[in-house]
Every structure is written in structure tokens, then in C-alpha cells.
Enzyme design. Structure first.
Site, PDB file in Angstrom:
ATOM      1  N   ARG A  95       0.849  -1.212   0.000  1.00 18.82           N
ATOM      2  CA  ARG A  95       0.000   0.000   0.000  1.00 18.82           C
ATOM      3  C   ARG A  95       0.878   1.253   0.000  1.00 18.82           C
ATOM      4  N   THR A 137      11.302  14.497   3.906  1.00 19.23           N
ATOM      5  CA  THR A 137      11.960  14.317   5.205  1.00 19.23           C
ATOM      6  C   THR A 137      13.483  14.338   5.059  1.00 19.23           C
ATOM      7  N   PRO A 139      17.374  14.025   7.526  1.00 20.92           N
ATOM      8  CA  PRO A 139      17.832  13.431   8.789  1.00 20.92           C
ATOM      9  C   PRO A 139      17.474  14.306   9.994  1.00 20.92           C
ATOM     10  N   THR A 169      10.562   6.268   0.879  1.00 29.00           N
ATOM     11  CA  THR A 169       9.980   5.041   0.316  1.00 29.00           C
ATOM     12  C   THR A 169      10.286   4.976  -1.183  1.00 29.00           C
ATOM     13  N   ARG A 279      -9.949 -22.582  18.299  1.00 28.85           N
ATOM     14  CA  ARG A 279      -9.041 -22.941  19.390  1.00 28.85           C
ATOM     15  C   ARG A 279      -9.821 -23.311  20.655  1.00 28.85           C
ATOM     16  N   GLU A 375       3.849  10.090   7.465  1.00 27.76           N
ATOM     17  CA  GLU A 375       2.729  10.957   7.035  1.00 27.76           C
ATOM     18  C   GLU A 375       2.155  11.757   8.196  1.00 27.76           C
TER      19      GLU A 375
HETATM   20  P1  TGC Z   1       2.176  25.845   8.675  1.00 30.81           P
HETATM   21  O1  TGC Z   1       2.669  27.252   8.829  1.00 30.81           O
HETATM   22  O2  TGC Z   1       1.256  25.276   9.686  1.00 30.81           O
HETATM   23  O3  TGC Z   1       1.537  25.666   7.230  1.00 30.81           O
HETATM   24  C1  TGC Z   1       2.079  26.255   6.062  1.00 30.81           C
HETATM   25  C2  TGC Z   1       0.892  26.522   5.129  1.00 30.81           C
HETATM   26  O4  TGC Z   1       0.332  25.266   4.745  1.00 30.81           O
HETATM   27  C3  TGC Z   1      -1.037  25.179   5.194  1.00 30.81           C
HETATM   28  N1  TGC Z   1      -1.240  23.791   5.607  1.00 30.81           N
HETATM   29  C4  TGC Z   1      -1.775  22.888   4.795  1.00 30.81           C
HETATM   30  N2  TGC Z   1      -2.296  23.015   3.560  1.00 30.81           N
HETATM   31  C5  TGC Z   1      -2.768  21.911   2.980  1.00 30.81           C
HETATM   32  N3  TGC Z   1      -2.749  20.715   3.585  1.00 30.81           N
HETATM   33  C6  TGC Z   1      -2.240  20.542   4.818  1.00 30.81           C
HETATM   34  N4  TGC Z   1      -2.228  19.339   5.386  1.00 30.81           N
HETATM   35  C7  TGC Z   1      -1.722  21.662   5.477  1.00 30.81           C
HETATM   36  N5  TGC Z   1      -1.137  21.878   6.697  1.00 30.81           N
HETATM   37  C8  TGC Z   1      -0.855  23.185   6.754  1.00 30.81           C
HETATM   38  C9  TGC Z   1      -1.147  26.186   6.311  1.00 30.81           C
HETATM   39  O5  TGC Z   1      -2.487  26.613   6.470  1.00 30.81           O
HETATM   40  C10 TGC Z   1      -0.244  27.277   5.806  1.00 30.81           C
HETATM   41  O6  TGC Z   1      -0.942  27.965   4.774  1.00 30.81           O
HETATM   42  P2  TGC Z   1      -0.726  29.535   4.534  1.00 30.81           P
HETATM   43  O7  TGC Z   1      -1.695  29.874   3.447  1.00 30.81           O
HETATM   44  O8  TGC Z   1      -1.046  30.190   5.860  1.00 30.81           O
HETATM   45  O9  TGC Z   1       0.707  29.710   4.143  1.00 30.81           O
HETATM   46  O10 TGC Z   1       3.480  24.978   8.504  1.00 30.81           O
HETATM   47  P3  TGC Z   1       4.411  24.354   9.569  1.00 30.81           P
HETATM   48  O11 TGC Z   1       5.786  24.349   9.003  1.00 30.81           O
HETATM   49  O12 TGC Z   1       4.237  24.989  10.929  1.00 30.81           O
HETATM   50  O13 TGC Z   1       3.869  22.853   9.535  1.00 30.81           O
HETATM   51  C11 TGC Z   1       3.225  22.275  10.558  1.00 30.81           C
HETATM   52  C12 TGC Z   1       2.778  20.819  10.262  1.00 30.81           C
HETATM   53  C13 TGC Z   1       3.002  20.026  11.529  1.00 30.81           C
HETATM   54  C14 TGC Z   1       1.295  20.831   9.968  1.00 30.81           C
HETATM   55  C15 TGC Z   1       3.431  20.137   9.058  1.00 30.81           C
HETATM   56  O14 TGC Z   1       4.730  20.452   8.932  1.00 30.81           O
HETATM   57  C16 TGC Z   1       3.287  18.635   9.072  1.00 30.81           C
HETATM   58  O15 TGC Z   1       2.266  18.139   8.589  1.00 30.81           O
HETATM   59  N6  TGC Z   1       4.291  17.834   9.586  1.00 30.81           N
HETATM   60  C17 TGC Z   1       4.323  16.371   9.439  1.00 30.81           C
HETATM   61  C18 TGC Z   1       5.313  15.982   8.365  1.00 30.81           C
HETATM   62  C19 TGC Z   1       4.859  14.843   7.533  1.00 30.81           C
HETATM   63  O16 TGC Z   1       3.723  14.400   7.572  1.00 30.81           O
HETATM   64  N7  TGC Z   1       5.756  14.338   6.711  1.00 30.81           N
HETATM   65  C20 TGC Z   1       5.419  13.274   5.790  1.00 30.81           C
HETATM   66  C21 TGC Z   1       6.555  12.992   4.821  1.00 30.81           C
HETATM   67  S1  TGC Z   1       6.101  11.931   3.491  1.00 30.81           S
HETATM   68  C22 TGC Z   1       5.856  10.426   4.153  1.00 30.81           C
HETATM   69  O17 TGC Z   1       5.914  10.229   5.326  1.00 30.81           O
HETATM   70  C23 TGC Z   1       5.555   9.327   3.177  1.00 30.81           C
HETATM   71  S2  TGC Z   1       5.310   7.814   3.943  1.00 30.81           S
HETATM   72  C24 TGC Z   1       4.955   6.779   2.676  1.00 30.81           C
HETATM   73  C25 TGC Z   1       3.460   6.512   2.523  1.00 30.81           C
HETATM   74  O18 TGC Z   1       2.665   7.484   2.403  1.00 30.81           O
HETATM   75  O19 TGC Z   1       3.037   5.384   2.488  1.00 30.81           O
HETATM   76  P1  FAD Z   2      10.489  13.333  14.776  1.00 31.70           P
HETATM   77  O1  FAD Z   2       9.937  14.505  14.055  1.00 31.70           O
HETATM   78  O2  FAD Z   2      11.883  13.431  15.293  1.00 31.70           O
HETATM   79  O3  FAD Z   2       9.512  12.992  16.008  1.00 31.70           O
HETATM   80  C1  FAD Z   2       9.911  12.097  17.060  1.00 31.70           C
HETATM   81  C2  FAD Z   2       8.831  12.134  18.144  1.00 31.70           C
HETATM   82  O4  FAD Z   2       8.699  13.482  18.650  1.00 31.70           O
HETATM   83  C3  FAD Z   2       7.445  11.734  17.622  1.00 31.70           C
HETATM   84  O5  FAD Z   2       6.768  11.026  18.628  1.00 31.70           O
HETATM   85  C4  FAD Z   2       6.766  13.065  17.401  1.00 31.70           C
HETATM   86  O6  FAD Z   2       5.333  12.985  17.481  1.00 31.70           O
HETATM   87  C5  FAD Z   2       7.346  13.896  18.526  1.00 31.70           C
HETATM   88  N1  FAD Z   2       7.309  15.325  18.229  1.00 31.70           N
HETATM   89  C6  FAD Z   2       7.986  16.010  17.259  1.00 31.70           C
HETATM   90  N2  FAD Z   2       7.680  17.308  17.298  1.00 31.70           N
HETATM   91  C7  FAD Z   2       6.783  17.463  18.309  1.00 31.70           C
HETATM   92  C8  FAD Z   2       6.046  18.572  18.829  1.00 31.70           C
HETATM   93  N3  FAD Z   2       6.184  19.819  18.336  1.00 31.70           N
HETATM   94  N4  FAD Z   2       5.225  18.376  19.886  1.00 31.70           N
HETATM   95  C9  FAD Z   2       5.051  17.104  20.398  1.00 31.70           C
HETATM   96  N5  FAD Z   2       5.702  16.029  19.935  1.00 31.70           N
HETATM   97  C10 FAD Z   2       6.548  16.200  18.904  1.00 31.70           C
HETATM   98  N6  FAD Z   2       9.336  10.800   4.394  1.00 31.70           N
HETATM   99  C11 FAD Z   2       9.330  11.276   3.123  1.00 31.70           C
HETATM  100  O7  FAD Z   2       9.560  12.464   2.889  1.00 31.70           O
HETATM  101  N7  FAD Z   2       9.090  10.433   2.077  1.00 31.70           N
HETATM  102  C12 FAD Z   2       8.839   9.120   2.249  1.00 31.70           C
HETATM  103  O8  FAD Z   2       8.608   8.386   1.277  1.00 31.70           O
HETATM  104  C13 FAD Z   2       8.852   8.590   3.581  1.00 31.70           C
HETATM  105  N8  FAD Z   2       8.675   7.251   3.777  1.00 31.70           N
HETATM  106  C14 FAD Z   2       8.836   6.741   5.043  1.00 31.70           C
HETATM  107  C15 FAD Z   2       8.845   5.365   5.239  1.00 31.70           C
HETATM  108  C16 FAD Z   2       9.048   4.826   6.498  1.00 31.70           C
HETATM  109  C17 FAD Z   2       9.100   3.341   6.679  1.00 31.70           C
HETATM  110  C18 FAD Z   2       9.193   5.687   7.622  1.00 31.70           C
HETATM  111  C19 FAD Z   2       9.369   5.132   8.995  1.00 31.70           C
HETATM  112  C20 FAD Z   2       9.208   7.051   7.445  1.00 31.70           C
HETATM  113  C21 FAD Z   2       9.048   7.599   6.153  1.00 31.70           C
HETATM  114  N9  FAD Z   2       9.126   8.982   5.924  1.00 31.70           N
HETATM  115  C22 FAD Z   2       9.107   9.488   4.644  1.00 31.70           C
HETATM  116  C23 FAD Z   2       9.456   9.878   7.020  1.00 31.70           C
HETATM  117  C24 FAD Z   2       8.281  10.212   7.959  1.00 31.70           C
HETATM  118  O9  FAD Z   2       7.399  11.106   7.354  1.00 31.70           O
HETATM  119  C25 FAD Z   2       8.863  10.783   9.254  1.00 31.70           C
HETATM  120  O10 FAD Z   2       9.478   9.714   9.937  1.00 31.70           O
HETATM  121  C26 FAD Z   2       7.802  11.432  10.127  1.00 31.70           C
HETATM  122  O11 FAD Z   2       7.327  12.622   9.538  1.00 31.70           O
HETATM  123  C27 FAD Z   2       8.324  11.739  11.552  1.00 31.70           C
HETATM  124  O12 FAD Z   2       9.570  12.356  11.515  1.00 31.70           O
HETATM  125  P2  FAD Z   2      10.787  11.770  12.403  1.00 31.70           P
HETATM  126  O13 FAD Z   2      10.870  10.307  12.194  1.00 31.70           O
HETATM  127  O14 FAD Z   2      11.980  12.612  12.108  1.00 31.70           O
HETATM  128  O15 FAD Z   2      10.346  12.000  13.913  1.00 31.70           O
END
Ligand code: TGC
Ligand code: FAD
Length: 395
Positions: A95, A137, A139, A169, A279, A375
Site C-alpha cells: 500500500r 523528510t 535526517p 519510500t 481454538r 505521514e
Molecule cells: P504551517 O505554517 O502550519 O503551514 C504552512 C501553510 O500550509 C497550510 N497547511 C496545509 N495546507 C494543505 N494541507 C495541509 N495538510 C496543510 N497543513 C498546513 C497552512 O495553512 C499554511 O498555509 P498559509 O496559506 O497560511 O501559508 O506549517 P508548519 O511548518 O508549521 O507545519 C506544521 C505541520 C506540523 C502541519 C506540518 O509540517 C506537518 O504536517 N508535519 C508532518 C510531516 C509529515 O507528515 N511528513 C510526511 C513525509 S512523506 C511520508 O511520510 C511518506 S510515507 C509513505 C506513505 O505514504 O506510504
Molecule cells: P520526529 O519529528 O523526530 O519525532 C519524534 C517524536 O517526537 C514523535 O513522537 C513526534 O510525534 C514527537 N514530536 C515532534 N515534534 C513534536 C512537537 N512539536 N510536539 C510534540 N511532539 C513532537 N518521508 C518522506 O519524505 N518520504 C517518504 O517516502 C517517507 N517514507 C517513510 C517510510 C518509512 C518506513 C518511515 C518510517 C518514514 C518515512 N518517511 C518518509 C518519514 C516520515 O514522514 C517521518 O518519519 C515522520 O514525519 C516523523 O519524523 P521523524 O521520524 O523525524 O520523527
């Protein structure tokens, strides 16, 4: 000995799906039963991504399934969600692969790309002939991607990219990487986060495997290094002008995950139910007849049903273009937590057998630990929702 999946529809939700939606689910379910279930335990144990399934999923229209044109299937968001549910019932790794290809690579090209970029990449990504990855993402920056240090600087008709991406990924198998970087320079637009399409064969681009994972072992996870990688200026995604564009991609993937988690939970519940009926302990009676075991099954059935309603409703909102990112955060956060709890309860019902690869539960449990983190972690989604409710960011 694994059991054949019996399906799960406590609330008779099938009556609210259209014929097309049920057909899509049947197609994805059959694909998983015929192609993934027979090999997934070996793949997981060996740490092998089942690449042989890539073209079959392309033929079935799973990549970019909810996009229109360019060879995509043009499914509704609910249909797309049902595909994700079925794939993750098989394994979160497969997925994940489809999520990344669809929501994190095809969606940004489709939404933010030039016509030339769309025509070049989308048809080949839709068949699986070309594969993609998404580099947000780093380091040092996971939950806070806005702090990224990867830079892009303009040099004539090119951009030069430098930086490190981590936990990516499909990084080592990708033909194209969507790389998010901050723009160097003076004046308007400088320091803005921009998205670039980087062909992975370019000099200075390298990908290395992240090994030693006890989770998502059937998925490729990589680190990326970009050292003076030159790309034509035409590789900049013109419509992706800030971090918000990257966050919009995450919405697509998080939505799919909310459905996928239901699939993993269904697999755990179904296994536990069938096991509990078979079981026998004490007085030669099935353990399903004991109240404490029933309480666990009831909790699972209730929470899976609630999760189905949540994702279905968010999907219908999304199809009406009315889903906010807060709705998607609630669905991702709730459903992944629910699935992990189901995996733990189901593992408990299987006793010692629950820890073995003879049943899918422990694999789902280990996978879901990643799904809880990527995510946006569970806690980050709590804060996103907290900000939405109170108007105060608590990051
Ligand atoms: P912040 O200042 O809150 O937001 C910047 C601007 O973006 C807007 N916004 C969004 N817009 C659309 N969708 C969303 N989900 C949005 N979240 C925020 C926001 O309103 C603002 O807009 P504007 O018009 O005011 O400029 O930005 P921040 O830097 O403080 O971010 C905060 C936070 C925590 C929401 C964001 O950084 C976050 O979501 N962090 C988590 C990171 C994350 O999810 N990484 C994923 C990496 S990819 C991955 O993990 C792939 S895994 C593989 C798989 O999917 O299977
Ligand atoms: P951190 O941000 O270091 O967080 C560590 C802990 O601290 C967590 O419990 C978190 O909730 C907590 N924390 C952090 N900030 C705060 C706060 N302000 N307040 C309270 N708690 C907080 N990324 C991509 O870009 N592309 C990909 O394809 C992708 N694939 C992935 C595949 C796998 C198998 C994994 C494990 C990760 C992948 N990621 C990818 C990265 C993923 O999105 C990040 O691991 C995730 O966003 C969390 O970041 P981190 O691991 O650095 O944890």
C-alpha cells in the site's frame, strides 16, 4: 496456518457503496488474494519488495487511480480508498508503494506540473513502467519539514541541488524523485520551498538502503544524497511555490492511509475471530465462548465499523471537494491508532501462535508502527487538530 479472509461488514455498509465501488473492491481483493498473500510472508522475512507485482497493479489501474486522463483510471476518491484498504489488508508495504507512486509523485506532477512534465511522466507512472519517490523528510527534519536544509540555486538554465533526504519510500527503485528544496537567492521567492523533478540517473544523485528495519520489510526505504545535482530549469514544478504544496500531497496520502489501516485491522480481526472459534481451552470449548475474548472481538468490530464510517464520510466529502485537511488528519490519526490496537488485541487472542509468521498479525503490527509515524505522527495529527479547534498552534 492462515485463514481465508471472510470480509467484514457489520454495519451493512456495502449497501451504501455503488456497483462500481464494489467492483473496484472486488478487483483489488482478488488481486491481493491471488498475488500478494501467497508471497508476502517470504517477502517480509527476506526484506524483499515484490517488484514482480508492479506491472500487474499498473494494468489494474491502481497508480494515480483517482486522477483523470494520462492513462489513469479516473476512480472516485471512495474507489481509490477501497483499493488502499484491500492492498493494506495484504501488507502496508505494498500500500505504501502505491500511495507514494500515486499521492506523492503523480499527484504533485498532475497538480503542480507543466503540460510537458505531465505528458512526459504521468502515462509511464500510471502503468508502472516508471517509478517515483517523494523526498521531503531529512535526517534533521521529520515532523518539521519547514526546517529543511536542502537547497536549490539557479545557474543559467539549470538548478543545482544539494542536500540529504532520509526515510524515502522507493528511493532506490525510483526513476524520478520529487525533491523539496529551499530556493537560494535574493528578493521575492528566495528561501521558499519548491518542488523539483529529479531523474535519479543524474550525476551527483545517489540512494542507499535503510537496513535493519523490523517494520515495512517488504517496502524499499532509502536515504538520498544530492551533491551538486544539475537539473534543467524546466524540472521545477511551476505550481508548487511553497511548503503548502508539499502538505497538499500529504493530504492525498494520509487519506489513503486512513483506508489502508482499516484493511490491516480487518485482517487482524478476521484472523482472531476464526482462530478463537477453532481454538479450544478448558472443558474442550472454543476460546470464542469466553467473555474476555468476546470483549476483545467486540472492541475490534466496533472500532473497525466506526473507522469505516469515518473514511467513507471523508471520502464522500473529498469527492464533493469539501474535505479539509483537518478531516483527513482525524481519519489518519484515528484509524491507524485503531488498527494498531486491533493488531495487539488480535495477537493476544492467538496466544503464542500470534507471534509467528504463520498468521499475518505480528507483521501488520510491526508495519503499523511505521504507519503511525509516517505521514505525520499520531501526536502531530493531535496538534494539527488541536490547532484547528483552538486556533492556537502548539507545535
Ligand atoms: P504551517 O505554517 O502550519 O503551514 C504552512 C501553510 O500550509 C497550510 N497547511 C496545509 N495546507 C494543505 N494541507 C495541509 N495538510 C496543510 N497543513 C498546513 C497552512 O495553512 C499554511 O498555509 P498559509 O496559506 O497560511 O501559508 O506549517 P508548519 O511548518 O508549521 O507545519 C506544521 C505541520 C506540523 C502541519 C506540518 O509540517 C506537518 O504536517 N508535519 C508532518 C510531516 C509529515 O507528515 N511528513 C510526511 C513525509 S512523506 C511520508 O511520510 C511518506 S510515507 C509513505 C506513505 O505514504 O506510504
Ligand atoms: P520526529 O519529528 O523526530 O519525532 C519524534 C517524536 O517526537 C514523535 O513522537 C513526534 O510525534 C514527537 N514530536 C515532534 N515534534 C513534536 C512537537 N512539536 N510536539 C510534540 N511532539 C513532537 N518521508 C518522506 O519524505 N518520504 C517518504 O517516502 C517517507 N517514507 C517513510 C517510510 C518509512 C518506513 C518511515 C518510517 C518514514 C518515512 N518517511 C518518509 C518519514 C516520515 O514522514 C517521518 O518519519 C515522520 O514525519 C516523523 O519524523 P521523524 O521520524 O523525524 O520523527
Amino acid at each position: 496456518m492462515a485463514f481465508k479472509f471472510q470480509g467484514f461488514d457489520f454495519l451493512h455498509l456495502d449497501s451504501s457503496f455503488s456497483e462500481d465501488e464494489l467492483l473496484v473492491r472486488r478487483t483489488a481483493r482478488d488481486f491481493v488474494e491471488d498475488n500478494l498473500i501467497p508471497i508476502i510472508e517470504d517477502c517480509f522475512r527476506e526484506g524483499r519488495f515484490p517488484r514482480e507485482l508492479v506491472p500487474i497493479m499498473g494494468e489494474l489501474g491502481f497508480y494515480g487511480a483517482n486522477l483523470q486522463g494520462y492513462g489513469c483510471a479516473g476512480m472516485s476518491n471512495v474507489e481509490y480508498g477501497l483499493v488502499m484498504q484491500e492492498l493494506e489488508r495484504g501488507d502496508s508495504g505494498l500500500r505504501s508503494f502505491v500511495s507514494v507512486q500515486s499521492a506523492l509523485v503523480m499527484y504533485p506532477i498532475y497538480t503542480f506540473g507543466s503540460d510537458e512534465q505531465k505528458n512526459r511522466w504521468l502515462p509511464a507512472l500510471a502503468t508502472g513502467e516508471k517509478l517515483g519517490c517523494f523526498g521531503l523528510t531529512e535526517p534533521g527534519f521529520g515532523s518539521n519539514p519547514g526546517g529543511m536544509t536542502t537547497r536549490a540555486s539557479r545557474s543559467g538554465d539549470e538548478y543545482i541541488l544539494n542536500g540529504e533526504k532520509m526515510w524515502i519510500t522507493s528511493g532506490e527503485i525510483a526513476d524520478v524523485a520529487v525533491i523539496w528544496a529551499k530556493l537560494d537567492g535574493e528578493g521575492e521567492g528566495s528561501d521558499a520551498v519548491r518542488g523539483f523533478l529529479v531523474e535519479t540517473g543524474r550525476p551527483g544523485f545517489s540512494a542507499h538502503g535503510v537496513h535493519g528495519k523490523w517494520s515495512l520489510r517488504a517496502s524499499v526505504t532509502s536515504g538520498l544524497t544530492l551533491q551538486d545535482v544539475r537539473v534543467p530549469a524546466a524540472n521545477l514544478l511551476p505550481g508548487a511555490t511553497s511548503l503548502k504544496a508539499a502538505l497538499m500531497c500529504l493530504n492525498q496520502a494520509r487519506y489513503g492511509i486512513s483506508w489502508g489501516a482499516i484493511g490491516a485491522a480487518m485482517s487482524c480481526y478476521d484472523t482472531a475471530l476464526q482462530y478463537a472459534k477453532a481454538r479450544k481451552q478448558f472443558h474442550n470449548l472454543p476460546i470464542a465462548g469466553h467473555q474476555i475474548v468476546q470483549e476483545k472481538l467486540v472492541w475490534m468490530a466496533s472500532e473497525i465499523s466506526k473507522a469505516q464510517l469515518l473514511s467513507l464520510h471523508v471520502g464522500r466529502l473529498k469527492d464533493a471537494d469539501a474535505a479539509g485537511h483537518q478531516h483527513i488528519s482525524m481519519a489518519k490519526r484515528n484509524n491507524v491508532w485503531m488498527a494498531l490496537e486491533c493488531a495487539r488485541l488480535a495477537r493476544d487472542i492467538l496466544g503464542a501462535n500470534g507471534i509467528t509468521e504463520d498468521y499475518p498479525i505480528m507483521r501488520h503490527m510491526m508495519n503499523l508502527e511505521s504507519v503511525k509515524t509516517y505521514e505525520g505522527t499520531h501526536d502531530i495529527h493531535t496538534l494539527i487538530l488541536g490547532q484547528h479547534l483552538t486556533g492556537i498552534a502548539a507545535y
